[in-house]
Design a protein around this motif. Sequence first.
Motif, short mmCIF file in Angstrom:
data_model
loop_
_atom_site.label_atom_id
_atom_site.label_comp_id
_atom_site.label_asym_id
_atom_site.label_seq_id
_atom_site.Cartn_x
_atom_site.Cartn_y
_atom_site.Cartn_z
N LYS A 88 6.70 -0.86 5.06
CA LYS A 88 6.63 -0.97 6.42
C LYS A 88 5.01 -0.81 6.65
N LYS A 89 4.51 -1.84 7.50
CA LYS A 89 3.19 -1.63 7.63
C LYS A 89 2.61 -0.48 8.36
N LEU A 90 3.59 0.07 9.13
CA LEU A 90 3.02 1.40 9.79
C LEU A 90 2.78 2.42 8.96
N PHE A 91 3.15 2.30 7.66
CA PHE A 91 2.94 3.48 6.64
C PHE A 91 1.50 3.24 6.43
N ALA A 92 1.01 2.07 5.90
CA ALA A 92 -0.45 1.81 5.24
C ALA A 92 -1.31 2.17 6.50
N LYS A 93 -0.83 1.90 7.99
CA LYS A 93 -1.75 1.95 9.05
C LYS A 93 -2.01 3.49 9.16
N TYR A 94 -0.92 4.50 9.16
CA TYR A 94 -1.11 5.79 9.46
C TYR A 94 -1.62 6.61 8.22
N TYR A 95 -1.46 6.12 6.97
CA TYR A 95 -2.12 6.57 5.91
C TYR A 95 -3.58 6.55 5.82
N LYS A 96 -4.05 5.16 6.09
CA LYS A 96 -5.50 4.86 6.27
C LYS A 96 -6.16 5.79 7.49
N GLU A 97 -5.39 6.00 8.65
CA GLU A 97 -5.73 6.78 9.86
C GLU A 97 -6.15 8.08 9.27
N VAL A 98 -5.17 8.87 8.86
CA VAL A 98 -5.45 10.12 8.30
C VAL A 98 -6.44 10.10 7.15
N GLN A 99 -6.17 9.36 6.23
CA GLN A 99 -7.27 9.32 5.23
C GLN A 99 -8.68 9.14 5.60
N ASP A 100 -9.05 8.37 6.79
CA ASP A 100 -10.48 8.27 7.29
C ASP A 100 -10.71 9.28 8.07
N ASN A 101 -9.89 10.24 8.73
CA ASN A 101 -10.11 11.43 9.31
C ASN A 101 -10.40 12.73 8.59
N ALA A 102 -9.61 12.79 7.34
CA ALA A 102 -9.63 13.86 6.49
C ALA A 102 -9.40 13.66 5.09
N PRO A 103 -10.31 12.83 4.45
CA PRO A 103 -10.17 12.36 3.07
C PRO A 103 -9.94 13.48 2.10
N ASP A 104 -10.39 14.77 2.21
CA ASP A 104 -10.52 15.56 1.32
C ASP A 104 -9.03 16.50 1.60
N LEU A 105 -8.45 16.23 2.51
CA LEU A 105 -7.05 16.92 2.94
C LEU A 105 -5.96 16.09 2.57
N LEU A 106 -5.71 15.04 2.44
CA LEU A 106 -4.69 14.09 2.46
C LEU A 106 -4.20 13.88 1.01
N PHE A 107 -2.90 14.48 0.51
CA PHE A 107 -2.19 14.24 -0.77
C PHE A 107 -2.37 12.60 -0.92
#
Length: 260
Positions: A194-213
Motif C-alpha cells: 500500500k502506497k499509504l504506508f510509505a507516505k505515513y512512514y516517511k511523514e513520521v520519519q521526517d518529523n521524528a527520525p530518532d524516534l521511529l523504529f
Amino acid sequence: MSFEIKRIMTTLVNINQKGGVGKTTNTIHLGADLSSRGFKVLLIDLDPQCSLTEGTGAQLDGYTIVDFLALEPNFNATKRSDNYFILSGDIDFLAHKYNRKALHNAIHSKIFNLKDHFDYILLDVPPQGIIDDFVVPAELALMASDYFVTCIKPDLYSITNLDRFLERIFKFKENFHPRLGFAGVYFCDVLITKKLFAKYYKEVQDNAPDLLFKTFIRQDADIANSADVGQTIFQYNPNSRAAQDYRDLTDELLKNIKNG
C-alpha cells in the motif's frame, strides 16, 4: 575468577489511546521473544477486558491484578513457558480507586521481590489517554514503567492522533515521572504494497527520525491464527514473517532501551 552480572529489572508499557492498533498482541509476542532469549518475563494485564489474560490462556479466576495492588502476599502468576509468566487481569479492576503510584509500589514491594525473579515486566493497558480528573490504567502503567513505546497503524487516524497523544504523555512525564524513557514509535499491521504506508512512514520519519523504529510488523494471518489457539506466534509458526518481524522489533527495542 568469574562474576555474574546482575540484570536490572526493566518495566515497559506499550501504549496508545487509540484502539485497534495491536498493543495487546504486540505485548504478548514481544514478551514471548524476550523469554525465548533467556530473560524472565512477567506480563501484567491492566485492562478490565482481560484480552491479554485470555489471549495467553492465563487463569481468570485466581490471583489477579486486584490482589496484586492490594499487596496480597500469595502472589501467583500463570506460567506459560520456562521464562514467561502472566499476572491476570480482573473484570472488576477500577484504576480510579488507586493512587497513581500504586502499581509502581506493588512492583517494587519487598512483599513480592519481583526484581529477584524477573528481568522484564511488560504492562498491557486499554486504549485510553491520560485524564486529568481521575487515575486511569495508562497512568498507573506509566508511573510504574521505566520506558514506554507506542505502536501505530499506517492510517490517517493513527497519524493525526500521534502528536496529540505524545504531547499528553510528555506533559505527564514532566509533571509526575521525569525519568520515564521513551523507547520510540513503530508501525504494525502493515501491508507494504500500500502506497499509504510509505507516505505515513516517511511523514513520521521526517518529523521524528530518532524516534521511529526501522522495524515494522507486517500483516500476517498467522498472528490471528496463533491468537485463536492461544499460542504465541513463535509457538504457532516460528518461521512466519510475523515471527521474524517480532524478533527484529525485540532487537531494536533492546537497543533503544540500552542507549536510552
